[in-house]
Design an enzyme around this catalytic site. Structure first.
Site, short mmCIF file in Angstrom:
data_model
loop_
_atom_site.label_atom_id
_atom_site.label_comp_id
_atom_site.label_asym_id
_atom_site.label_seq_id
_atom_site.Cartn_x
_atom_site.Cartn_y
_atom_site.Cartn_z
CB CYS A 69 -54.52 30.40 -21.30
SG CYS A 69 -53.84 32.03 -20.92
CB CYS A 129 -51.41 31.73 -22.83
SG CYS A 129 -51.57 31.43 -21.11
#
Length: 108
Positions: free
Chosen positions: A32, A35
């Site tokens: 991600c 993230c």
């Protein structure tokens, strides 16, 4: 990658739910991009507000039980726990000022 302590399905209850501290759990995954972008911002917030909020990370790929229990459907998702209860949810990567604004009640 981050200074935040990792928690797992096995340690979640002891590290987060039973803690007497305010804990922000960063639900994330290796793949991600957002993230990875928010991780250093959370590290800065943790360092600048040590003693007020503790930040831990939970990899949703490795710990599906906790991710499912807290209905994590998009990441990054950050949930603030106090006394074993979710008291705030923040979804998505945001710049530091926006995250600090979202978390202001816990950083004061």
């Amino acid at each position: 990658m981050s200074n935040a302590k990792a928690v797992t399905d096995a340690t979640f209850s002891d590290e987060v739910l039973k803690s007497d501290k305010t804990i922000l759990v960063d639900f994330w995954a290796e793949w991600c991009g957002p993230c990875r972008a928010v991780s250093p911002i959370l590290d800065q917030i943790a360092a600048e507000h040590a003693g007020k909020i503790e930040i831990v990370k939970l990899n949703v790929d490795d710990n599906p039980q906790s991710a499912m229990q807290y209905q994590i459907t998009s990441i990054p998702a950050m949930k603030v726990f106090k006394g074993g209860e979710v008291v705030k949810t923040v979804i998505g990567a945001k710049p530091k000022p926006a995250l600090e604004a979202d978390l202001a009640e816990f950083l004061a």
